[in-house]
Motif scaffolding. Sequence first.
Motif, PDB file in Angstrom:
ATOM      1  N   ILE A  58      52.055  47.254  38.410  1.00 11.90           N
ATOM      2  CA  ILE A  58      51.464  45.924  38.622  1.00 11.90           C
ATOM      3  C   ILE A  58      51.504  45.576  40.102  1.00 11.90           C
ATOM      4  O   ILE A  58      50.540  45.039  40.665  1.00 11.90           O
ATOM      5  CB  ILE A  58      52.217  44.859  37.795  1.00 11.90           C
ATOM      6  CG1 ILE A  58      52.035  45.126  36.301  1.00 11.90           C
ATOM      7  CG2 ILE A  58      51.725  43.458  38.147  1.00 11.90           C
ATOM      8  CD1 ILE A  58      52.922  44.255  35.416  1.00 11.90           C
ATOM      9  N   GLU A  59      52.628  45.873  40.747  1.00  5.40           N
ATOM     10  CA  GLU A  59      52.798  45.568  42.168  1.00  5.40           C
ATOM     11  C   GLU A  59      51.733  46.258  43.019  1.00  5.40           C
ATOM     12  O   GLU A  59      51.074  45.613  43.852  1.00  5.40           O
ATOM     13  CB  GLU A  59      54.185  46.017  42.616  1.00  5.40           C
ATOM     14  CG  GLU A  59      54.470  45.829  44.103  1.00  5.40           C
ATOM     15  CD  GLU A  59      55.825  46.413  44.467  1.00  5.40           C
ATOM     16  OE1 GLU A  59      56.826  45.713  44.272  1.00  5.40           O
ATOM     17  OE2 GLU A  59      55.871  47.574  44.941  1.00  5.40           O
ATOM     18  N   ASN A  90      44.293  44.478  44.873  1.00  5.01           N
ATOM     19  CA  ASN A  90      43.484  43.282  44.640  1.00  5.01           C
ATOM     20  C   ASN A  90      43.535  42.339  45.837  1.00  5.01           C
ATOM     21  O   ASN A  90      42.522  41.731  46.210  1.00  5.01           O
ATOM     22  CB  ASN A  90      43.979  42.544  43.395  1.00  5.01           C
ATOM     23  CG  ASN A  90      43.776  43.336  42.117  1.00  5.01           C
ATOM     24  OD1 ASN A  90      43.007  44.297  42.088  1.00  5.01           O
ATOM     25  ND2 ASN A  90      44.465  42.947  41.068  1.00  5.01           N
ATOM     26  N   ASP A 129      48.259  41.581  37.283  1.00  3.98           N
ATOM     27  CA  ASP A 129      48.069  41.946  38.696  1.00  3.98           C
ATOM     28  C   ASP A 129      47.104  41.018  39.413  1.00  3.98           C
ATOM     29  O   ASP A 129      46.824  41.172  40.596  1.00  3.98           O
ATOM     30  CB  ASP A 129      47.555  43.383  38.819  1.00  3.98           C
ATOM     31  CG  ASP A 129      46.276  43.621  38.034  1.00  3.98           C
ATOM     32  OD1 ASP A 129      45.223  43.112  38.444  1.00  3.98           O
ATOM     33  OD2 ASP A 129      46.338  44.314  37.000  1.00  3.98           O
ATOM     34  N   ASN A 130      46.580  40.029  38.699  1.00  3.28           N
ATOM     35  CA  ASN A 130      45.475  39.220  39.200  1.00  3.28           C
ATOM     36  C   ASN A 130      45.911  37.957  39.929  1.00  3.28           C
ATOM     37  O   ASN A 130      45.099  37.268  40.526  1.00  3.28           O
ATOM     38  CB  ASN A 130      44.570  38.832  38.023  1.00  3.28           C
ATOM     39  CG  ASN A 130      43.103  38.852  38.373  1.00  3.28           C
ATOM     40  OD1 ASN A 130      42.657  39.704  39.118  1.00  3.28           O
ATOM     41  ND2 ASN A 130      42.351  37.909  37.849  1.00  3.28           N
ATOM     42  N   GLN A 140      48.826  47.513  42.086  1.00  3.75           N
ATOM     43  CA  GLN A 140      47.479  47.019  41.794  1.00  3.75           C
ATOM     44  C   GLN A 140      47.264  45.640  42.390  1.00  3.75           C
ATOM     45  O   GLN A 140      46.167  45.320  42.858  1.00  3.75           O
ATOM     46  CB  GLN A 140      47.236  46.967  40.283  1.00  3.75           C
ATOM     47  CG  GLN A 140      45.801  46.620  39.905  1.00  3.75           C
ATOM     48  CD  GLN A 140      44.782  47.550  40.535  1.00  3.75           C
ATOM     49  OE1 GLN A 140      44.900  48.777  40.418  1.00  3.75           O
ATOM     50  NE2 GLN A 140      43.779  46.999  41.206  1.00  3.75           N
ATOM     51  N   PHE A 141      48.331  44.799  42.404  1.00 10.44           N
ATOM     52  CA  PHE A 141      48.222  43.502  43.047  1.00 10.44           C
ATOM     53  C   PHE A 141      47.848  43.652  44.512  1.00 10.44           C
ATOM     54  O   PHE A 141      46.976  42.927  45.024  1.00 10.44           O
ATOM     55  CB  PHE A 141      49.535  42.716  42.930  1.00 10.44           C
ATOM     56  CG  PHE A 141      49.662  41.646  43.991  1.00 10.44           C
ATOM     57  CD1 PHE A 141      48.874  40.512  43.943  1.00 10.44           C
ATOM     58  CD2 PHE A 141      50.514  41.811  45.074  1.00 10.44           C
ATOM     59  CE1 PHE A 141      48.955  39.538  44.938  1.00 10.44           C
ATOM     60  CE2 PHE A 141      50.604  40.853  46.069  1.00 10.44           C
ATOM     61  CZ  PHE A 141      49.827  39.709  46.001  1.00 10.44           C
ATOM     62  N   TRP A 190      51.028  37.061  43.801  1.00 16.46           N
ATOM     63  CA  TRP A 190      52.474  37.262  43.716  1.00 16.46           C
ATOM     64  C   TRP A 190      53.168  37.214  45.072  1.00 16.46           C
ATOM     65  O   TRP A 190      54.405  37.089  45.128  1.00 16.46           O
ATOM     66  CB  TRP A 190      52.769  38.592  43.035  1.00 16.46           C
ATOM     67  CG  TRP A 190      52.359  38.612  41.610  1.00 16.46           C
ATOM     68  CD1 TRP A 190      51.281  39.257  41.071  1.00 16.46           C
ATOM     69  CD2 TRP A 190      53.003  37.933  40.521  1.00 16.46           C
ATOM     70  NE1 TRP A 190      51.211  39.025  39.725  1.00 16.46           N
ATOM     71  CE2 TRP A 190      52.254  38.215  39.358  1.00 16.46           C
ATOM     72  CE3 TRP A 190      54.130  37.119  40.412  1.00 16.46           C
ATOM     73  CZ2 TRP A 190      52.603  37.714  38.109  1.00 16.46           C
ATOM     74  CZ3 TRP A 190      54.471  36.625  39.171  1.00 16.46           C
ATOM     75  CH2 TRP A 190      53.719  36.925  38.039  1.00 16.46           C
TER      76      TRP A 190
END
Length: 302
Positions: free
Chosen positions: A65-66, A72, A278-279, A68-69, A282
């Motif tokens: 997730i990190e 993005n 991931d959207n 991919q964030f 963060w």
Amino acid sequence: MKRIGFYIVKLWAYGVAITPFSLLYLRSDIFFFLVYHVAHYRRKVVRTNLLNSFPEKGEKEIKGIEKQFYHNLCDLAVEICKLLVMKPEELKRHVNFTNPEVISELYENKKSLFVALAHSGNWEWFGKIMHTLSPHKCSAIYKRVKNDDFEKLMLQIRTSYNLECEQMIEANVALKTLVARRELTNSIAIVADQSPHGTEKDYWTEFLHQDTCWFTGLERMAKMLDYAVVFAEIRRTKRGYYDVTFKKICDNPKETENGFIMEQYVRMLERFIYENPDNWLWSHRRWKHSRRDADSSRLINK
């Protein structure tokens, strides 16, 4: 030195803006390598936020997730720069409104509204073409950038294609401006997941397993002005393409209990984040305040 830095950033932004979409995300990938692997931009903040928000997820999933964030985030940076040269028709091909009738029906009923956004997807692209949804008088509430040069650049990026249809409203004068526009049927975009100062006046509730404070301006203004409130989900479907889905929170805010609008917004955002982890943004230091500190401050000031 600050002026020199600004011109470097502006030159870079225009260089990105004129890059065709076929090569735009190659720039983003290079940017990702520099931001994630070289600069380690806010890596500790992002990892801590993810671990606290998803205690049920393992280390491998959190790291996925990190990464991919950050991809993005870099896509978002180049896409915002692209607004400097994108034509309206081109932008419309990249942002799809799945249920625009939610907004148009409110206009038919002569109802003004707040569109409650979050730092997810590409909120800047949404703000640029929100005036295409209905004949509402469209505006967006924003927080002024301290540097005057960057403030002018951001306003240039955010300015609508139809200057008579949209304007940017600085947060400090938002209520005063909207009161002066009472006779108009307005559609006002507001990013409502900003982090306040963490006082007893804020709205506190559990969000992603953590006690979290929220600005109450959205609810207070909606009640005072009797604006409907609609939550906008901005979902990334693939690189450079977004679906926007509207979910109504309330039609008549004056009839709702205090805290209802904020709680509905928080729960809708939370569900969206669980579905699209991931959207969200963060890298934002969202949990830098605690309710215990707010309560202590209240007692001291009594």
